[in-house]
Scaffold this motif. Structure first.
Motif, PDB file in Angstrom:
ATOM      1  N   ARG A   1       0.834  -1.198   0.000  1.00 47.99           N
ATOM      2  CA  ARG A   1       0.000   0.000   0.000  1.00 47.99           C
ATOM      3  C   ARG A   1       0.873   1.254   0.000  1.00 47.99           C
ATOM      4  O   ARG A   1       0.845   2.038   0.938  1.00 47.99           O
ATOM      5  N   PRO A   2       1.664   1.444  -1.063  1.00 53.88           N
ATOM      6  CA  PRO A   2       2.547   2.617  -1.098  1.00 53.88           C
ATOM      7  C   PRO A   2       1.732   3.898  -0.997  1.00 53.88           C
ATOM      8  O   PRO A   2       0.635   3.987  -1.534  1.00 53.88           O
ATOM      9  N   GLY A   3       2.281   4.861  -0.274  1.00 55.92           N
ATOM     10  CA  GLY A   3       1.589   6.131  -0.116  1.00 55.92           C
ATOM     11  C   GLY A   3       0.598   6.144   1.028  1.00 55.92           C
ATOM     12  O   GLY A   3      -0.137   7.109   1.198  1.00 55.92           O
ATOM     13  N   ILE A   4       0.591   5.090   1.831  1.00 52.30           N
ATOM     14  CA  ILE A   4      -0.316   5.055   2.975  1.00 52.30           C
ATOM     15  C   ILE A   4       0.095   6.156   3.952  1.00 52.30           C
ATOM     16  O   ILE A   4       1.279   6.467   4.082  1.00 52.30           O
ATOM     17  N   THR A   5      -0.884   6.760   4.586  1.00 50.76           N
ATOM     18  CA  THR A   5      -0.550   7.804   5.549  1.00 50.76           C
ATOM     19  C   THR A   5      -0.138   7.166   6.863  1.00 50.76           C
ATOM     20  O   THR A   5      -0.479   6.019   7.159  1.00 50.76           O
ATOM     21  N   PHE A   6       0.594   7.935   7.645  1.00 53.13           N
ATOM     22  CA  PHE A   6       1.057   7.463   8.943  1.00 53.13           C
ATOM     23  C   PHE A   6      -0.117   7.011   9.807  1.00 53.13           C
ATOM     24  O   PHE A   6      -0.098   5.931  10.383  1.00 53.13           O
ATOM     25  N   ARG A   7      -1.159   7.818   9.881  1.00 52.12           N
ATOM     26  CA  ARG A   7      -2.330   7.491  10.715  1.00 52.12           C
ATOM     27  C   ARG A   7      -3.057   6.253  10.201  1.00 52.12           C
ATOM     28  O   ARG A   7      -3.482   5.427  10.986  1.00 52.12           O
ATOM     29  N   GLU A   8      -3.213   6.142   8.877  1.00 53.72           N
ATOM     30  CA  GLU A   8      -3.842   4.951   8.298  1.00 53.72           C
ATOM     31  C   GLU A   8      -3.066   3.699   8.683  1.00 53.72           C
ATOM     32  O   GLU A   8      -3.648   2.675   9.019  1.00 53.72           O
ATOM     33  N   LEU A   9      -1.752   3.774   8.588  1.00 58.94           N
ATOM     34  CA  LEU A   9      -0.881   2.638   8.906  1.00 58.94           C
ATOM     35  C   LEU A   9      -1.014   2.262  10.374  1.00 58.94           C
ATOM     36  O   LEU A   9      -1.140   1.072  10.709  1.00 58.94           O
ATOM     37  N   ALA A  10      -1.019   3.248  11.248  1.00 54.63           N
ATOM     38  CA  ALA A  10      -1.161   2.979  12.686  1.00 54.63           C
ATOM     39  C   ALA A  10      -2.493   2.295  12.965  1.00 54.63           C
ATOM     40  O   ALA A  10      -2.550   1.299  13.707  1.00 54.63           O
ATOM     41  N   ARG A  11      -3.570   2.790  12.366  1.00 53.65           N
ATOM     42  CA  ARG A  11      -4.900   2.187  12.564  1.00 53.65           C
ATOM     43  C   ARG A  11      -4.956   0.766  12.016  1.00 53.65           C
ATOM     44  O   ARG A  11      -5.449  -0.148  12.665  1.00 53.65           O
ATOM     45  N   ALA A  12      -4.470   0.605  10.783  1.00 51.56           N
ATOM     46  CA  ALA A  12      -4.559  -0.698  10.115  1.00 51.56           C
ATOM     47  C   ALA A  12      -3.814  -1.784  10.883  1.00 51.56           C
ATOM     48  O   ALA A  12      -4.261  -2.929  10.937  1.00 51.56           O
ATOM     49  N   LEU A  13      -2.673  -1.422  11.457  1.00 48.45           N
ATOM     50  CA  LEU A  13      -1.865  -2.425  12.157  1.00 48.45           C
ATOM     51  C   LEU A  13      -2.107  -2.427  13.667  1.00 48.45           C
ATOM     52  O   LEU A  13      -1.521  -3.246  14.381  1.00 48.45           O
ATOM     53  N   GLY A  14      -2.959  -1.528  14.136  1.00 45.89           N
ATOM     54  CA  GLY A  14      -3.263  -1.475  15.560  1.00 45.89           C
ATOM     55  C   GLY A  14      -2.058  -1.099  16.417  1.00 45.89           C
ATOM     56  O   GLY A  14      -1.889  -1.619  17.514  1.00 45.89           O
ATOM     57  N   LEU A  15      -1.229  -0.216  15.884  1.00 43.26           N
ATOM     58  CA  LEU A  15      -0.012   0.194  16.602  1.00 43.26           C
ATOM     59  C   LEU A  15      -0.180   1.562  17.243  1.00 43.26           C
ATOM     60  O   LEU A  15      -0.866   2.431  16.694  1.00 43.26           O
ATOM     61  N   GLY A  16       0.486   1.753  18.359  1.00 41.25           N
ATOM     62  CA  GLY A  16       0.537   3.063  18.980  1.00 41.25           C
ATOM     63  C   GLY A  16       1.430   3.981  18.163  1.00 41.25           C
ATOM     64  O   GLY A  16       2.330   3.513  17.451  1.00 41.25           O
ATOM     65  N   ILE A  17       1.194   5.270  18.287  1.00 42.14           N
ATOM     66  CA  ILE A  17       1.944   6.263  17.518  1.00 42.14           C
ATOM     67  C   ILE A  17       3.451   6.156  17.790  1.00 42.14           C
ATOM     68  O   ILE A  17       4.254   6.104  16.864  1.00 42.14           O
TER      69      ILE A  17
END
Length: 170
Positions: free
Chosen positions: A14-30
């Motif tokens: 998913r190239p170009g994914i935003t930081f927030r999208e990536l955090a949500r998708a993977l369930g990771l803390g900032i």
């Protein structure tokens, strides 16, 4: 290490994914995601670009014109604007009316798209008319390859429309 490989794999697909999208998708803390991304950037496996308030993350080797186009299609409003401009040049008010957003919002998105070199504008009397700077087929291909969910959404809307038309004729 395993977590970093998961992050890298997600970014690669998913190239170009935003930081927030990536955090949500993977369930990771900032903080956790920031740490892993710094390591991946230091290792030369990913890079990021900032546009406005958003940070877009790409796998290494993705630099170039596609990078700007992927950023351009990263939000639904900009995708909708680009899809509309694929039909031909439009004024700000035509765009606002067609996709149901305010003219100031259109103006904001057009400014972002102009910064990316995706659209150009020209004055016609008192109004500004916008058109694509790229071949519409290229933009369609980028949307299809890097944001495939949009095609599913468009297909669902088409099916709903056809179904509603069919229901009205019975």
């Amino acid at each position: 290490m395993e977590r970093r490989e998961e992050i890298l794999n997600y970014i690669t697909h998913r190239p170009g994914i935003t930081f927030r999208e990536l955090a949500r998708a993977l369930g990771l803390g900032i903080g956790d995601l920031q740490y892993h991304l710094r390591v991946l950037e230091r290792e030369g496996k990913v890079f990021s670009r900032k546009l406005g308030k958003r940070r877009y993350i790409f796998p290494a080797g993705f630099e170039g014109e596609y990078e700007k186009l992927v950023i351009a299609i990263s939000t639904e409003s900009r995708r909708r604007i680009l899809l509309l401009l694929m039909e031909g040049s439009k004024s700000q008010s035509e765009i606002a009316n067609a996709i149901g957003i305010s003219q100031p919002t259109v103006s904001y998105h057009m400014g972002e798209l102009k910064k990316l070199g995706t659209v150009r504008d020209r004055r016609e009397g008192k109004k500004v008319v916008y058109s694509l700077s790229h071949d519409p087929e290229l933009i369609a291909r980028i949307i299809q390859n890097y944001r495939p969910g949009i095609w599913e959404t468009l297909a669902d809307r088409l099916i709903d429309l056809l179904t509603s038309i069919g229901d009205g004729n019975d």
